[in-house]
Design an enzyme around this catalytic site. Structure first.
Site, mmCIF file in Angstrom:
data_model
loop_
_atom_site.group_PDB
_atom_site.id
_atom_site.type_symbol
_atom_site.label_atom_id
_atom_site.label_comp_id
_atom_site.label_asym_id
_atom_site.label_seq_id
_atom_site.Cartn_x
_atom_site.Cartn_y
_atom_site.Cartn_z
ATOM 1 N N ASP A 105 0.836 -1.194 0.000
ATOM 2 C CA ASP A 105 0.000 0.000 0.000
ATOM 3 C C ASP A 105 0.880 1.257 0.000
ATOM 4 O O ASP A 105 2.049 1.198 0.407
ATOM 5 C CB ASP A 105 -0.890 0.041 1.254
ATOM 6 C CG ASP A 105 -1.867 -1.120 1.294
ATOM 7 O OD1 ASP A 105 -2.156 -1.691 0.228
ATOM 8 O OD2 ASP A 105 -2.311 -1.453 2.405
HETATM 9 N N1 URA Z 1 -1.283 -5.926 3.896
HETATM 10 C C1 URA Z 1 -1.761 -4.677 3.899
HETATM 11 O O1 URA Z 1 -2.787 -4.402 4.501
HETATM 12 N N2 URA Z 1 -1.072 -3.739 3.214
HETATM 13 C C2 URA Z 1 0.092 -3.982 2.561
HETATM 14 O O2 URA Z 1 0.680 -3.081 1.984
HETATM 15 C C3 URA Z 1 0.582 -5.296 2.587
HETATM 16 C C4 URA Z 1 -0.124 -6.253 3.256
#
Ligand code: URA
Length: 242
Positions: A105
């Protein structure tokens, strides 16, 4: 490049010991240019011929493999009209053909592999050959007391999606009352850590990926910088996909 015996070529690129690769070859698991080859002494040119072990191409030395310590505020994409991408952390001269392996993310930190090896990228992100991912998270709110057990049993997300069994270990508490946890996932769903934690009553305030398969984030790598993987790291990645 000179032709090499198939068993020697595979062993020297981390596909297994000479004995193990000999067995793989005899079992017909190795192809040269799409044709199964059962003769360990058969010669091939690693630069001209496409040699695959169980469908995964042997690494040719032309491709590039990087470990990036992803900062917050950049998206895991190759291009975007409005937002800064992880590729913009590389000089323009280096970017051609590179792509992140999977996604973190925008606000997630830590280990992100970046490569121009599409086959390895696909193998590492394919649900069939899932590699484990380990994260450190800071969680606010009231995480339920049986969070570790619920992770081990397979969390049901708020939308009803059932996750595979995973691991959660509570590492401590911060002075402002947040819980420090470490999470290992054996699959990769969208926003998975955040959604799993939300299903258990918590909220992820900070998320960092510590490892992916056999690779661990290099502690010497500053946030926002990257380095080439070593030959040994590349071999362990290939071995993890087999
Ligand atoms: N899980 C999440 O919620 N975000 C990420 O970036 C990776 C795994």
């Amino acid at each position: 490049m000179a032709q090499e015996r198939l068993d020697k070529m595979l062993a020297s690129r981390g596909a297994g010991s000479r004995k193990e690769v000999g067995q793989l070859i005899r079992l017909g698991r190795v192809t040269i240019n799409g044709q199964a080859c059962r003769d360990p002494a058969k010669k091939a040119d690693p630069e001209q011929d496409v040699v695959c072990v169980m469908g995964v191409p042997l690494r040719t030395r032309k491709e590039r493999y990087f470990m990036l310590n992803k900062p917050a505020g950049v998206i895991s994409a190759t291009e975007d009209a409005t937002q800064k991408t992880v590729l913009e952390l590389f000089p323009a001269s280096e970017r051609t053909g590179l792509a992140p392996v999977g996604r973190l993310d925008k606000d997630t930190l830590g280990l992100l592999l970046v490569t121009d090896d599409g086959a390895l990228n696909h193998a590492l992100t394919s649900p069939r050959r899932h590699v484990d991912k380990r994260y450190a998270a800071l969680v606010s709110g009231s995480l339920c007391a049986d969070a570790a057990e619920r992770f081990a049993a397979g969390v049901e997300l708020r939308d009803g999606t059932r996750c595979l069994p995973a691991e959660l270990v509570v590492r401590g508490q911060t002075p402002d009352g947040w819980t420090e946890v470490e999470v290992v996932l054996h699959e990769g769903k969208y926003h998975q850590v955040k959604r799993m934690i939300a299903a258990l009553g918590g909220h992820v305030e900070r998320l960092e990926r510590l490892s992916m398969g056999p690779l661990t984030l290099d502690p010497a790598l500053e946030r926002g910088s990257y380095r080439a993987l070593t030959e040994e790291e590349i071999e362990t990645l290939f071995a993890a996909c087999r």
